[in-house]
Design a protein around this motif. Structure first.
Motif, PDB file in Angstrom:
ATOM      1  N   UNK A   1       0.825  -1.210   0.000  1.00 31.71           N
ATOM      2  CA  UNK A   1       0.000   0.000   0.000  1.00 31.71           C
ATOM      3  C   UNK A   1       0.862   1.265   0.000  1.00 31.71           C
ATOM      4  N   UNK A   2       2.046   1.152  -0.622  1.00 31.00           N
ATOM      5  CA  UNK A   2       2.932   2.304  -0.762  1.00 31.00           C
ATOM      6  C   UNK A   2       3.134   2.604  -2.234  1.00 31.00           C
ATOM      7  N   UNK A   3       3.392   3.856  -2.538  1.00 34.78           N
ATOM      8  CA  UNK A   3       3.659   4.279  -3.902  1.00 34.78           C
ATOM      9  C   UNK A   3       4.927   3.598  -4.399  1.00 34.78           C
ATOM     10  N   UNK A   4       4.869   3.013  -5.594  1.00 40.26           N
ATOM     11  CA  UNK A   4       6.064   2.365  -6.139  1.00 40.26           C
ATOM     12  C   UNK A   4       7.104   3.427  -6.474  1.00 40.26           C
ATOM     13  N   UNK A   5       8.348   3.064  -6.331  1.00 38.61           N
ATOM     14  CA  UNK A   5       9.429   3.975  -6.667  1.00 38.61           C
ATOM     15  C   UNK A   5       9.797   3.798  -8.125  1.00 38.61           C
ATOM     16  N   UNK A   6      10.180   4.875  -8.753  1.00 31.45           N
ATOM     17  CA  UNK A   6      10.593   4.810 -10.139  1.00 31.45           C
ATOM     18  C   UNK A   6      10.022   5.958 -10.929  1.00 31.45           C
ATOM     19  N   UNK A   7      10.317   5.932 -12.206  1.00 32.07           N
ATOM     20  CA  UNK A   7       9.873   7.008 -13.090  1.00 32.07           C
ATOM     21  C   UNK A   7       8.419   6.811 -13.508  1.00 32.07           C
ATOM     22  N   UNK A   8       7.957   7.676 -14.380  1.00 34.58           N
ATOM     23  CA  UNK A   8       6.562   7.645 -14.822  1.00 34.58           C
ATOM     24  C   UNK A   8       6.215   6.327 -15.504  1.00 34.58           C
ATOM     25  N   UNK A   9       7.163   5.709 -16.190  1.00 31.27           N
ATOM     26  CA  UNK A   9       6.901   4.425 -16.855  1.00 31.27           C
ATOM     27  C   UNK A   9       6.625   3.332 -15.823  1.00 31.27           C
ATOM     28  N   UNK A  10       7.406   3.287 -14.759  1.00 31.70           N
ATOM     29  CA  UNK A  10       7.217   2.292 -13.699  1.00 31.70           C
ATOM     30  C   UNK A  10       5.875   2.519 -13.013  1.00 31.70           C
ATOM     31  N   UNK A  11       5.567   3.775 -12.709  1.00 34.92           N
ATOM     32  CA  UNK A  11       4.316   4.078 -12.025  1.00 34.92           C
ATOM     33  C   UNK A  11       3.104   3.815 -12.916  1.00 34.92           C
ATOM     34  N   UNK A  12       3.218   4.124 -14.192  1.00 37.11           N
ATOM     35  CA  UNK A  12       2.108   3.877 -15.127  1.00 37.11           C
ATOM     36  C   UNK A  12       1.844   2.385 -15.260  1.00 37.11           C
ATOM     37  N   UNK A  13       2.907   1.600 -15.328  1.00 39.52           N
ATOM     38  CA  UNK A  13       2.751   0.145 -15.398  1.00 39.52           C
ATOM     39  C   UNK A  13       2.015  -0.372 -14.173  1.00 39.52           C
ATOM     40  N   UNK A  14       2.354   0.142 -12.992  1.00 35.23           N
ATOM     41  CA  UNK A  14       1.687  -0.289 -11.761  1.00 35.23           C
ATOM     42  C   UNK A  14       0.202   0.070 -11.791  1.00 35.23           C
ATOM     43  N   UNK A  15      -0.129   1.270 -12.250  1.00 35.59           N
ATOM     44  CA  UNK A  15      -1.527   1.683 -12.345  1.00 35.59           C
ATOM     45  C   UNK A  15      -2.301   0.737 -13.257  1.00 35.59           C
ATOM     46  N   UNK A  16      -1.732   0.405 -14.411  1.00 28.97           N
ATOM     47  CA  UNK A  16      -2.429  -0.486 -15.332  1.00 28.97           C
ATOM     48  C   UNK A  16      -2.518  -1.910 -14.788  1.00 28.97           C
ATOM     49  N   UNK A  17      -1.518  -2.352 -14.030  1.00 30.09           N
ATOM     50  CA  UNK A  17      -1.616  -3.660 -13.369  1.00 30.09           C
ATOM     51  C   UNK A  17      -2.763  -3.664 -12.370  1.00 30.09           C
ATOM     52  N   UNK A  18      -2.902  -2.567 -11.622  1.00 38.28           N
ATOM     53  CA  UNK A  18      -3.992  -2.453 -10.654  1.00 38.28           C
ATOM     54  C   UNK A  18      -5.352  -2.461 -11.354  1.00 38.28           C
ATOM     55  N   UNK A  19      -5.472  -1.690 -12.412  1.00 34.85           N
ATOM     56  CA  UNK A  19      -6.733  -1.662 -13.164  1.00 34.85           C
ATOM     57  C   UNK A  19      -7.056  -3.022 -13.766  1.00 34.85           C
ATOM     58  N   UNK A  20      -6.044  -3.699 -14.283  1.00 32.65           N
ATOM     59  CA  UNK A  20      -6.263  -5.018 -14.869  1.00 32.65           C
ATOM     60  C   UNK A  20      -6.787  -6.009 -13.829  1.00 32.65           C
ATOM     61  N   UNK A  21      -6.265  -5.940 -12.616  1.00 34.10           N
ATOM     62  CA  UNK A  21      -6.739  -6.827 -11.548  1.00 34.10           C
ATOM     63  C   UNK A  21      -8.206  -6.568 -11.234  1.00 34.10           C
ATOM     64  N   UNK A  22      -8.607  -5.310 -11.198  1.00 35.12           N
ATOM     65  CA  UNK A  22     -10.012  -4.965 -10.938  1.00 35.12           C
ATOM     66  C   UNK A  22     -10.891  -5.424 -12.088  1.00 35.12           C
ATOM     67  N   UNK A  23     -10.426  -5.201 -13.315  1.00 32.27           N
ATOM     68  CA  UNK A  23     -11.186  -5.669 -14.480  1.00 32.27           C
ATOM     69  C   UNK A  23     -11.388  -7.178 -14.427  1.00 32.27           C
ATOM     70  N   UNK A  24     -10.328  -7.930 -14.168  1.00 34.83           N
ATOM     71  CA  UNK A  24     -10.430  -9.387 -14.098  1.00 34.83           C
ATOM     72  C   UNK A  24     -11.382  -9.820 -12.984  1.00 34.83           C
ATOM     73  N   UNK A  25     -11.353  -9.088 -11.864  1.00 31.94           N
ATOM     74  CA  UNK A  25     -12.237  -9.405 -10.755  1.00 31.94           C
ATOM     75  C   UNK A  25     -13.701  -9.246 -11.086  1.00 31.94           C
ATOM     76  N   UNK A  26     -13.985  -8.477 -12.117  1.00 34.36           N
ATOM     77  CA  UNK A  26     -15.384  -8.285 -12.530  1.00 34.36           C
ATOM     78  C   UNK A  26     -15.725  -9.116 -13.774  1.00 34.36           C
ATOM     79  N   UNK A  27     -14.746  -9.907 -14.240  1.00 32.95           N
ATOM     80  CA  UNK A  27     -14.982 -10.713 -15.438  1.00 32.95           C
ATOM     81  C   UNK A  27     -14.738  -9.963 -16.730  1.00 32.95           C
ATOM     82  N   UNK A  28     -14.021  -8.839 -16.661  1.00 30.78           N
ATOM     83  CA  UNK A  28     -13.743  -8.013 -17.830  1.00 30.78           C
ATOM     84  C   UNK A  28     -12.252  -8.027 -18.155  1.00 30.78           C
TER      85      UNK A  28
END
Length: 72
Positions: A41-68
């Motif tokens: 539950x901490x902000x990942x360290x790294x540049x915008x590319x690292x942080x953007x990848x983490x955001x999309x990983x988080x969104x993908x997990x939520x999408x999968x959790x809803x069957x999307x």
């Protein structure tokens, strides 16, 4: 209209009075995402590319959790 709350372990917990996602009326509504690591539950360290990848990983997990997926 029925609503279903989406809560998955591999995305950051909702911080505040909202859910990771809500399914209602055939739509999935997701909360805004920050680049939080769901394990720490901490902000990942790294540049915008690292942080953007983490955001999309988080969104993908939520999408999968809803069957999307991103293609939906």
């Amino acid at each position: 209209m029925s609503m279903k709350t989406i809560s998955v372990e591999n995305a950051p917990k909702a911080v505040g009075p909202y859910a990771q996602g809500i399914v209602a009326g055939g739509f999935l509504f997701t909360a805004g995402q920050l680049a939080f690591d769901p394990a720490t539950m901490k902000l990942v360290e790294g540049d915008i590319a690292v942080q953007t990848t983490r955001v999309f990983d988080n969104l993908e997990a939520i999408l999968k959790g809803s069957g999307c997926a991103f293609r939906d």
